[in-house]
Design an enzyme around this catalytic site. Structure first.
Site, PDB file in Angstrom:
ATOM      1  N   ASN A   8      48.991  53.985  42.508  1.00 41.99           N
ATOM      2  CA  ASN A   8      47.721  53.708  43.188  1.00 41.99           C
ATOM      3  C   ASN A   8      48.084  53.411  44.645  1.00 41.99           C
ATOM      4  O   ASN A   8      48.498  52.306  44.978  1.00 41.99           O
ATOM      5  CB  ASN A   8      47.031  52.512  42.520  1.00 41.99           C
ATOM      6  N   ARG A  67      46.089  57.869  41.286  1.00 40.49           N
ATOM      7  CA  ARG A  67      44.691  57.514  41.533  1.00 40.49           C
ATOM      8  C   ARG A  67      44.247  58.167  42.835  1.00 40.49           C
ATOM      9  O   ARG A  67      44.810  57.890  43.899  1.00 40.49           O
ATOM     10  CB  ARG A  67      44.518  56.002  41.665  1.00 40.49           C
ATOM     11  N   HIS A 156      35.036  53.718  41.339  1.00 39.71           N
ATOM     12  CA  HIS A 156      35.486  52.822  40.257  1.00 39.71           C
ATOM     13  C   HIS A 156      35.286  53.447  38.883  1.00 39.71           C
ATOM     14  O   HIS A 156      35.215  52.746  37.863  1.00 39.71           O
ATOM     15  CB  HIS A 156      34.755  51.455  40.308  1.00 39.71           C
ATOM     16  N   HIS A 185      31.612  45.907  38.254  1.00 41.09           N
ATOM     17  CA  HIS A 185      33.025  45.880  38.665  1.00 41.09           C
ATOM     18  C   HIS A 185      33.085  45.098  39.969  1.00 41.09           C
ATOM     19  O   HIS A 185      32.738  45.612  41.034  1.00 41.09           O
ATOM     20  CB  HIS A 185      33.550  47.308  38.844  1.00 41.09           C
ATOM     21  N   ASN A 188      37.669  43.282  45.156  1.00 42.79           N
ATOM     22  CA  ASN A 188      37.462  43.307  46.609  1.00 42.79           C
ATOM     23  C   ASN A 188      36.406  44.347  46.941  1.00 42.79           C
ATOM     24  O   ASN A 188      35.439  44.077  47.631  1.00 42.79           O
ATOM     25  CB  ASN A 188      38.774  43.622  47.323  1.00 42.79           C
ATOM     26  N   GLY A 189      36.633  45.582  46.429  1.00 43.41           N
ATOM     27  CA  GLY A 189      35.554  46.561  46.377  1.00 43.41           C
ATOM     28  C   GLY A 189      34.712  46.210  45.161  1.00 43.41           C
ATOM     29  O   GLY A 189      35.253  45.789  44.146  1.00 43.41           O
ATOM     30  N   ARG A 218      33.187  44.745  53.018  1.00 46.95           N
ATOM     31  CA  ARG A 218      32.201  45.822  53.253  1.00 46.95           C
ATOM     32  C   ARG A 218      30.790  45.293  53.071  1.00 46.95           C
ATOM     33  O   ARG A 218      30.532  44.479  52.183  1.00 46.95           O
ATOM     34  CB  ARG A 218      32.432  46.966  52.263  1.00 46.95           C
ATOM     35  N   ASP A 259      38.048  36.040  50.087  1.00 46.57           N
ATOM     36  CA  ASP A 259      38.601  35.731  48.765  1.00 46.57           C
ATOM     37  C   ASP A 259      37.633  34.827  47.989  1.00 46.57           C
ATOM     38  O   ASP A 259      37.266  33.753  48.458  1.00 46.57           O
ATOM     39  CB  ASP A 259      39.960  35.039  48.928  1.00 46.57           C
ATOM     40  N   MET A 260      37.224  35.311  46.805  1.00 44.74           N
ATOM     41  CA  MET A 260      36.198  34.585  46.048  1.00 44.74           C
ATOM     42  C   MET A 260      36.632  33.177  45.648  1.00 44.74           C
ATOM     43  O   MET A 260      35.828  32.245  45.667  1.00 44.74           O
ATOM     44  CB  MET A 260      35.805  35.413  44.814  1.00 44.74           C
ATOM     45  N   ARG A 261      37.906  33.017  45.287  1.00 42.41           N
ATOM     46  CA  ARG A 261      38.388  31.677  44.921  1.00 42.41           C
ATOM     47  C   ARG A 261      38.168  30.692  46.065  1.00 42.41           C
ATOM     48  O   ARG A 261      37.649  29.588  45.878  1.00 42.41           O
ATOM     49  CB  ARG A 261      39.894  31.704  44.618  1.00 42.41           C
ATOM     50  N   ASN A 311      37.256  36.594  36.309  1.00 35.37           N
ATOM     51  CA  ASN A 311      37.770  35.235  36.546  1.00 35.37           C
ATOM     52  C   ASN A 311      36.784  34.210  37.053  1.00 35.37           C
ATOM     53  O   ASN A 311      37.047  33.011  36.955  1.00 35.37           O
ATOM     54  CB  ASN A 311      38.940  35.302  37.543  1.00 35.37           C
ATOM     55  N   GLU A 361      42.736  49.845  34.741  1.00 32.01           N
ATOM     56  CA  GLU A 361      42.672  51.155  35.404  1.00 32.01           C
ATOM     57  C   GLU A 361      43.966  51.937  35.220  1.00 32.01           C
ATOM     58  O   GLU A 361      43.938  53.145  35.011  1.00 32.01           O
ATOM     59  CB  GLU A 361      42.359  50.960  36.895  1.00 32.01           C
TER      60      GLU A 361
HETATM   61  N1  LIG Z   1      40.405  32.808  39.244  1.00 27.34           N
HETATM   62  C1  LIG Z   1      39.615  33.447  40.101  1.00 27.34           C
HETATM   63  N2  LIG Z   1      38.403  32.927  40.421  1.00 27.34           N
HETATM   64  C2  LIG Z   1      37.583  33.555  41.285  1.00 27.34           C
HETATM   65  N3  LIG Z   1      37.872  34.727  41.871  1.00 27.34           N
HETATM   66  C3  LIG Z   1      39.054  35.294  41.587  1.00 27.34           C
HETATM   67  C4  LIG Z   1      39.984  34.692  40.691  1.00 27.34           C
HETATM   68  N4  LIG Z   1      41.077  35.507  40.610  1.00 27.34           N
HETATM   69  C5  LIG Z   1      40.836  36.563  41.433  1.00 27.34           C
HETATM   70  N5  LIG Z   1      39.622  36.433  42.005  1.00 27.34           N
HETATM   71  C6  LIG Z   1      39.013  37.290  43.031  1.00 27.34           C
HETATM   72  O1  LIG Z   1      39.085  38.660  42.701  1.00 27.34           O
HETATM   73  C7  LIG Z   1      39.048  39.423  43.919  1.00 27.34           C
HETATM   74  C8  LIG Z   1      40.046  40.568  43.836  1.00 27.34           C
HETATM   75  O2  LIG Z   1      39.730  41.377  42.752  1.00 27.34           O
HETATM   76  P1  LIG Z   1      40.605  42.640  42.342  1.00 27.34           P
HETATM   77  O3  LIG Z   1      39.895  43.341  41.238  1.00 27.34           O
HETATM   78  O4  LIG Z   1      42.001  42.217  42.120  1.00 27.34           O
HETATM   79  O5  LIG Z   1      40.498  43.453  43.692  1.00 27.34           O
HETATM   80  P2  LIG Z   1      40.959  44.881  44.199  1.00 27.34           P
HETATM   81  O6  LIG Z   1      39.685  45.542  44.573  1.00 27.34           O
HETATM   82  O7  LIG Z   1      41.853  44.605  45.363  1.00 27.34           O
HETATM   83  O8  LIG Z   1      41.671  45.578  43.037  1.00 27.34           O
HETATM   84  C9  LIG Z   1      39.305  38.445  45.051  1.00 27.34           C
HETATM   85  O9  LIG Z   1      38.082  38.153  45.711  1.00 27.34           O
HETATM   86  C10 LIG Z   1      39.784  37.197  44.325  1.00 27.34           C
HETATM   87  O10 LIG Z   1      39.440  36.031  45.002  1.00 27.34           O
HETATM   88  C1  LIG Z   2      36.683  52.931  45.697  1.00 27.69           C
HETATM   89  C2  LIG Z   2      36.961  51.498  45.996  1.00 27.69           C
HETATM   90  O1  LIG Z   2      36.146  50.775  46.499  1.00 27.69           O
HETATM   91  O2  LIG Z   2      38.153  51.044  45.594  1.00 27.69           O
HETATM   92  P1  LIG Z   2      38.722  49.573  45.760  1.00 27.69           P
HETATM   93  O3  LIG Z   2      37.848  48.678  44.938  1.00 27.69           O
HETATM   94  O4  LIG Z   2      40.117  49.707  45.182  1.00 27.69           O
HETATM   95  O5  LIG Z   2      38.685  49.259  47.222  1.00 27.69           O
HETATM   96 MG   LIG Z   3      40.424  47.241  42.276  1.00 22.02          MG
END
Ligand SMILES: Nc1ncnc2c1ncn2[C@@H]1O[C@H](COP(=O)(O)OP(=O)(O)O)[C@@H](O)[C@H]1O
Ligand SMILES: CC(=O)OP(=O)(O)O
Ligand SMILES: [Mg+2]
Length: 377
Positions: A8, A67, A156, A185, A188-189, A218, A259-261, A311, A361
């Site tokens: 990826n 990917r 996604h 889903h 971050n995205g 975004r 960052d959601m946390r 999470n 994924e």
């Molecule tokens: N324990 C948690 N509580 C709240 N949010 C979390 C937790 N663990 C991860 N996250 C949030 O998940 C997000 C990242 O999600 P992820 O699916 O890993 O992203 P990506 O799109 O980079 O693959 C970040 O905003 C992070 O803060």
């Molecule tokens: C397509 C897309 O938004 O991917 P990611 O969530 O990995 O940024």
């Molecule tokens: Mg992702």
């Protein structure tokens, strides 16, 4: 064929796993970051891949799964890569300038390093090839749209394909063509998908991964006249608009944090900007839950996945609050319980279920890679 090397490749990172497609067992995994960033030891994707391959020395590999974010109308399923396919993926770069070029760089570097193995491209857009024409088309001049390939594609999809199948199994309704799911889903995205009988019928990301939900950086949905206004009245260039909407908007733009946390912790300790960003985020999520319940004519289960969805009990609680009229509710104790397994967090006997399903994924890419290689023989 057993072992697939899943790549990826992002603009500045390479995430990888080597896994057994049958058992799902992960033999190796890792991440190379800061590719091409000033001062980094990894100048480009070929150098990044060389680092990965050095880490994998001695690990047997039968095939490579890549990917690729955008498959356009050309690729509606996972495809074995040859020179012609590589050129067609290159030709799609203009549709996804932020996402496809790194994936293509990964294909080039990996095919050069591992020329004896089959390579397969697995597209984020492919699962959404089934969205309805009404959901697919934007209401703009049809001739312009056709000529310039403007339409909804959705992203996604690898995650949605995996998560909707696991959700159906968890509900004891595998293969049921009537099953109505709304899948969120939230990483971050972030995006939402309406799934009927395992097929995508609508999704919130559009021609590009910018439309829809509020994301880490975004904007998601905005009035389409806003970029015109910024260009006309405030001198924004296309590059500045791209950067504003993709990298400086969303949760980061609203509050200074993506960052959601961190955001939830800040809001809970009284930070008003963080609280407001979360309000905007949750408002948009609820907007799409309602929209997709209406499109599907009901909802059997709401499914949370990806980093935030898996999470954040806080986001799940707020997303579902007050949706009892759709049959949706969250049991507080089940919502707080931590687990890596697919699970229901709705009270037993609820008219509709609320599920948490960890996405996979890489495993789904590995399975699709094997299926494409087997089909090509
Ligand atoms: N324990 C948690 N509580 C709240 N949010 C979390 C937790 N663990 C991860 N996250 C949030 O998940 C997000 C990242 O999600 P992820 O699916 O890993 O992203 P990506 O799109 O980079 O693959 C970040 O905003 C992070 O803060
Ligand atoms: C397509 C897309 O938004 O991917 P990611 O969530 O990995 O940024
Ligand atoms: Mg992702």
């Amino acid at each position: 064929m057993r072992t697939v090397f899943v790549l990826n490749v992002g603009s500045s990172s390479i995430k990888y796993q080597v896994l057994d497609v049958g058992s799902g067992e992960v033999h190796a995994s890792g991440l190379v970051e800061r590719i091409g960033v000033a001062g980094s030891e990894t100048p480009d994707h070929a150098a990044g891949l060389a680092v990965v391959l050095a880490e994998l020395a001695g690990v047997p590999i039968d095939a490579v799964g890549h990917r690729i974010v955008h498959g356009g109308t050309r690729f509606v399923q996972a495809t074995v890569i040859d020179d012609a396919v590589e050129r067609e993926i290159e030709a799609l770069a203009d549709l996804a300038p932020l996402h496809n070029p790194p994936g293509l760089a990964g294909i080039r570097a990996a095919r050069a390093a591992l020329p004896e193995l089959p390579h397969v491209a697995v597209f984020d857009t492919a699962f959404h090839a089934t969205i309805t024409p009404a959901a697919r088309d934007y209401a703009i001049d049809a001739e312009v749209a056709a000529r310039t390939r403007i339409r909804r594609f959705g992203f996604h999809g690898t995650s949605y394909r995996y998560v909707s199948r696991v959700a159906a199994g968890t509900l004891g309704r595998a293969g049921d063509p009537e099953l109505k799911l709304v899948v969120l889903h939230l990483g971050n995205g972030a995006s939402a998908c309406a799934v009927q009988g395992g097929r995508s019928v609508d999704t919130s990301m559009g021609m590009t991964p910018l439309e829809g939900l509020v994301m880490g950086t975004r904007s998601g949905d905005i009035d389409p006249a806003i970029p015109l206004y910024l260009a006309r009245e405030h001198g924004y260039t296309t590059a500045q608009l791209d950067e504003l909407l993709n990298k400086r908007s969303g949760l980061l733009g609203l509050s200074g944090r993506s960052d959601m946390r961190e955001l939830v912790a800040a809001a809970e300790s009284g930070d008003q900007l963080a609280a407001h960003a979360l309000d905007v985020y949750v408002h948009r999520v609820r907007h799409y839950i309602g929209a997709y319940a209406a499109e599907l004519g009901g909802i059997d289960a709401l499914v949370f996945t990806a980093g935030v969805g898996e999470n954040s009990s806080y986001i799940r609680r707020r997303a579902v609050a007050g949706l009892g009229f759709l049959g949706l509710a969250v049991d507080p104790a089940l919502n707080e319980a931590r687990s890596g397994d697919p699970r229901a967090i709705s009270p037993t006997g609820s008219p509709a279920a609320v599920l948490v399903v960890p996405t996979a994924e890489e495993l789904e890419i590995a399975r699709e890679t094997r299926a494409a290689v087997d089909a090509a023989v």
